[in-house]
Design an enzyme around this catalytic site. Structure first.
Site, short mmCIF file in Angstrom:
data_model
loop_
_atom_site.label_atom_id
_atom_site.label_comp_id
_atom_site.label_asym_id
_atom_site.label_seq_id
_atom_site.Cartn_x
_atom_site.Cartn_y
_atom_site.Cartn_z
CB ALA A 1 -0.92 -0.01 1.22
CB THR A 2 2.29 3.26 -2.78
OG1 THR A 2 1.01 3.59 -3.35
CG2 THR A 2 2.89 2.11 -3.56
CB CYS A 3 -1.58 5.61 0.33
SG CYS A 3 -2.48 4.20 0.97
CG MET A 4 -1.33 3.48 4.54
SD MET A 4 -1.59 5.03 5.42
CE MET A 4 -1.11 4.54 7.07
#
EC number: 2.3.2.26
Length: 1036
Positions: A1012-1015
């Site tokens: 999960a690149t956003c996290m």
């Protein structure tokens, strides 16, 4: 009574609301005011009449008393002073008091009496040989005040008498002592007698003459006699008037002299030495005058002309409240500037510098201290040129000083010997506002730095690096050390103690301000020169980058540099190279974080959501982002991608999608195929000069791209964009010069250097001041100068031609594109933030990146490592090296950019060091891809701990990855292939490994890891075999 129908009986009402009584009241007040002003005018008229009458009666009484005293004087001393003896000049006699009281220069009898007195005075002095005893008797100290006053008055009376009768005496003014029978010679010879520097009152008399504007009278006397100069016969001793001037010059800038300072406008230097062709009239005078000191004094005395640029002119034109006096002041300043500029010819500068340095060479040895004679010459030149730099336009004189004199090498040789011997000679007496405690390097640096800086703008790379002209690289390293220490002392060490350099009790506030001004000026020119030397070092390193760092930068300084309006913050803005790059990067990161925090606290609920079609990413981003204000651009932006079918892709943007969007749009917008940017031979990006031929709104697109890049930096997103250095200089609003041309067009640079060193007749090459642009097959000609088609390039103007061509290619062609890009960029990134870094720190820096490859021989599955394949990825070619696990490990290190070396090392891994282009502020640094650093700043979730088998195996496998695979892994988990500028501790949020799959069986764990690149989150299943972990990570 009833209404009769007659309207004339109606009551009249004033609809204005004002009664006649009110109008009468205003008229009364106006009449009262006029009457009061009339009475005031009458009182002033009566008062003025009384003053005139009083003055007239007073003058009448004075004339009456003067007539009575004149008659009494003549009765006592005779018509021709035949009853006068030497005691009449003593302090107890009333002779001088009476004569000075009634003397009138307009009275011919009084003038003849003065001439006779001067003859008798000369006679008495010749007899006694002591003029002090003649005026003071036996005790001068007790009666010095009375004696000095009488001598002052008598000297001034002689000058006034000659001035009033100068037209009648014009044939006598330039005669010698032999013609003493004429009237002018005794008066002038008495001046020589009484202003002799050996006399105790000489300085007081000269100061009194200056205060009473006597030198302006003397100037008119000289100008009157100058017209008759051709009829005079000169002698070796000179005329009496020349002897007077020679005596007075002993009081101009000489050490024994203690004359009090006066208004420079009425000084001897301003009034006398500024007379045109003075040396023709008085040829012996130039032997007594220090021309450099006098010229320095003259230029220092006049106010600096106003160098008004276009902005100042427009400000004056637009301001309706500006008075006529202010406008006239600007006009007068311009005329004064032109007048002074025309007075100083470049040939005069050349001759003066050559004469003063004629006995010194730039090759003098450095094992001894400078001699007094050399100190005097250096002081005279530096004092004169320092004032010249602050007074005259620099364009006319810098080239002469840089290329037609030995000023730079001689000054450097002088400063180097002083620096090595740690003893600086004081040059403070060369400027009136420098105290004796001023640093010895202050004055030489104020001249050396701007001249050498101007020289570096014109010198080419071959002269600087190969021929080492004008200074050797060894000397430049010593110069950097000297400049760094001097600058640090001015900006930090002496800032709080600078007041002690000028004793407050002995000098005026104006002198303190002038001293602070020269300190400020030197700090600026030293900063500019050091910045330029750092640019040369970035092009081709000849000294360590740490040589530019100040020794005194510590944690306290860094903590102060973050705070606005502190001294450390001012140093950071003026001389950022004094601070190590890591410290500046931390300050920059903290400034961005503070700006984001302020924006977040102001707009918690403000979000902008973009819908972006993947196949139209640039157009959609331009249309939506261009509509945002600056506040919206600083806020959060969330992105939702739309696929080719018009359906939004699944997922919530927590920051990762936006980072992916930024990478994709920058890759598309800066692609050379799009036509906004072009590539150099080294594949570095710069604005396409012909972008307007492809896109009608190309300037708006450049503004958008500047905003886009600023948004990436503002959010801490690293983008892989290799910009050309000469384009990055535009972000700092700097000008590019000839030495920047190789990065754009090496072939053109070689041709221009060929012209520069061409020994034949360049005019035969048939070159003109025009340049041909070739964009997309369309050729256009542009003139480098007005009517350049008719100006042929010759040996005299070839240097101008070379730099105009370089300026056209590096600055003029891309000026519009760079300007709009900069405007968009500065919407989010302040100029002060960018000015902390040079162009190479902003974008490109050559680093050495270590690659460690694990030889997993014990595992059995890897026995040979093909190092050649990995090295070819970096465009380096080595022989194939087959390494078996049991054999000794070979360590390959890089000693140069092209030749690696191989040494033996009994370690368990390969360490290969290769050069790599690593982007810094804009693109991050590959040097930050440190697995140990990433592991140290990693969180674990879902039941994982750092000591678990799968975690230990994961880090072991990741360490064995190639650099390319490391970047791919980093992009997979964070959305960006490059690490943070200062390490993974600044990754927001921190990298996290979460357990995926729970307690499922090994057969159920056949899926790959997800992220999960956003996290910045990696979801890693609990694999139990090393090979599976390796295979899964490689599959990413």
């Amino acid at each position: 009574m009833f209404f009769s129908g007659d309207p004339s009986t109606r009551k009249r009402v004033d609809l204005g609301g004002r009664s006649s009584k009110e109008r009468d009241r205003k008229n009364l007040l106006e009449q009262t005011r006029l009457e009061r002003n009339r009475r005031l005018w009458l009182r002033q008229q009566n008062s003025a009449a009384l003053k005139i009458q009083k003055c007239f009666r007073g003058r009448k009484v004075v004339r009456t008393e003067q007539s009575k005293l004149r008659e009494k004087f003549l009765s006592i001393y005779g018509q021709n002073c035949q009853n006068l003896d030497r005691n009449a000049f003593g302090p107890d006699s009333d002779f001088l008091r009476q004569f000075l009281y009634f003397f009138n220069a307009e009275n011919i009898d009084d003038f003849l009496i003065l001439v006779q007195i001067c003859r008798l005075l000369q006679q008495y002095v010749e007899e006694t040989g002591d003029v002090v005893q003649l005026f003071a008797a036996e005790d001068y100290l007790s009666r010095c005040a009375l004696v000095n006053y009488r001598v002052k008055q008598f000297v001034y009376t002689c000058i006034r008498a000659v001035h009033h009768n100068r037209y009648h005496l014009k044939d006598q003014l330039l005669l010698t002592l032999k013609e003493s029978n004429v009237s002018a010679i005794p008066l002038l010879e008495v001046l020589v007698l009484l202003i002799d520097p050996k006399l105790p009152w000489s300085c007081k008399i000269v100061s009194s003459l200056s205060k009473n504007s006597a030198f302006s009278l003397l100037r008119e006397i000289i100008l009157t006699g100058k017209d008759n100069a051709e009829n005079c016969i000169y002698s070796e001793k000179g005329s009496s008037l020349e002897r007077v001037l020679t005596v007075v010059t002993c009081h101009i800038g000489q050490k024994p002299c203690i004359c009090s300072p006066t208004d420079p406008v009425y000084s001897f230097s301003s009034q006398i030495l500024s007379i045109p062709f003075l040396w023709h009239v008085f040829p012996n005078l130039k032997q007594a005058v220090d021309l450099a000191s006098v010229t320095t004094f003259l230029l220092e005395s006049y106010p600096s002309p106003t160098r008004s640029d276009g902005r100042e002119n427009s400000k004056i034109a637009d301001d309706e409240m500006t008075g006529e006096d202010e406008v006239m002041e600007v006009v007068l300043d311009r005329k004064l500037n032109q007048q002074i500029s025309n007075a100083i010819d470049t040939r005069f500068l050349l001759q003066l510098t050559t004469i003063l340095f004629r006995d010194f060479s730039s090759s003098n040895g450095s094992d001894h201290e400078p001699e007094d004679r050399e100190v005097a010459a250096v002081g005279a030149v530096c004092g004169f040129l320092h004032v010249i730099f602050n007074t005259l336009p620099l364009e006319k004189i810098m080239t002469v000083l840089a290329y037609r004199t030995e000023l730079v090498p001689i000054l450097w040789n002088f400063m180097k010997r002083c620096h090595e011997n740690k003893k600086w000679s004081s040059l403070s007496e060369r400027l009136s506002y420098l105290s004796g405690d001023a640093p010895g390097w202050l004055l030489p640096l104020s001249v050396f730095c701007p001249v050498y800086k101007h020289m570096l703008m014109i010198v080419d790379n071959e002269e600087y690096y190969e021929q080492e002209k004008p200074l050797s690289l060894k000397d430049i390293r010593s110069l950097i050390t000297l400049l760094r220490q001097a600058l640090w002392q001015l900006l930090w060490v002496n800032h709080t103690t600078s007041a002690n350099l000028v004793k407050s009790g002995s000098v005026s506030t104006a002198i303190k301000k002038q001293f602070e001004a020269i300190q400020q000026r030197v700090s600026i020119v030293v900063s500019e020169l050091l910045s330029q030397l750092q640019d040369w070092n970035n092009r081709r390193q000849f000294t360590s980058p740490s040589d530019f760092h100040a020794d005194g930068v510590n944690d306290y300084f860094i903590s102060q540099a973050i705070i606005e309006n502190t001294r450390a913050n001012e140093i950071l803005k003026q001389a950022p190279f004094l601070i190590p790059f890591t410290s500046r990067a931390k300050i920059f990161t903290s400034q961005l974080a503070a700006a984001r925090q302020r924006q977040g606290s102001q707009a918690v609920f403000t979000r902008n959501r973009f819908k972006i079609r993947r196949n139209h990413i640039l157009e959609d981003a331009y249309n939506q982002m261009s509509q945002l204000s600056e506040d919206d651009l600083r806020g959060l932006i969330r992105v939702a991608f739309v696929n080719e079918f018009g359906v939004e892709e699944a997922g919530i943007d927590g920051g990762g999608i936006f980072k992916d969007f930024m990478e994709n749009i920058t890759r598309a917008a800066f692609d050379v195929q799009y036509g906004l940017f072009k590539e150099t031979a080294d594949h570095l990006l710069y604005p396409n000069p012909g972008s307007g031929m492809i896109h009608e709104q190309h300037l708006q697109f450049f503004h958008f791209l500047g905003t886009l890049l600023a948004k990436a930096m503002f959010e801490g997103i690293l983008v892989d964009l290799p910009f050309a250095t000469f384009f990055l200089s535009k972000l700092k609003q700097k000008h590019n010069y000839l030495n920047d041309l190789p990065s754009l067009d090496p072939e053109l640079y070689r041709h221009l250097i060929f012209l520069k060193h061409y020994e034949g007749d360049i005019s035969e090459l048939e070159l003109y001041f025009v340049i041909v642009n070739n964009e997309y097959g369309e050729q256009t000609e542009e003139e480098l100068l007005p009517r350049g088609k008719n100006i042929r390039v010759t040996n005299e103007n070839v240097i101008t031609f070379i730099h105009l061509v370089a300026n056209h290619r590096l600055n003029f062609q891309i000026r519009q594109q760079s300007s709009h890009f900069l405007r968009g960029f500065q919407q989010l990134i302040q100029k002060d933030w960018i000015d902390m870094f040079n162009e190479h720190e902003l974008q490109l820096s050559f680093l050495v990146e270590p690659l460690s490859l694990k030889a997993f021989g014990a595992a059995g599955w890897l026995s040979v490592i093909d190092i050649d394949v990995l090295l070819q990825e970096r465009e380096l070619h080595l022989l194939m090296i087959d390494v078996l696990a049991p054999s000794p490990i070979t360590c390959i290190t890089l000693e140069s950019l092209n030749t690696p070396s191989i040494t033996s090392d009994p370690s368990s891994s390969y360490s290969i060091s290769v050069p790599n282009k690593a982007t810094l502020l804009i693109s991050g640094s590959l040097d930050s891809l440190d697995v140990d650093d990433l592991r140290q700043h990693t969180n674990y979730a879902g039941g994982y701990r750092s000591e678990d088998y799968v975690i230990e195996t994961f880090w072991e496998v990741l360490k064995g990855f190639s650099s390319e695979n490391k970047r791919n892994f980093l992009k997979f988990v964070t959305g960006c292939s490059r690490g943070p500028l200062l390490g993974f501790r600044y990754l927001e949020p921190l990298f996290c490994i979460q357990k995926a799959g729970g307690n499922a069986s090994e057969e159920a764990l056949d899926r790959l890891p997800t992220s999960a690149t956003c996290m910045n989150l990696l979801k890693l299943p609990p694999y139990k075999r090393f090979v599976i972990v390796l295979a899964c990570l490689y599959s990413l």
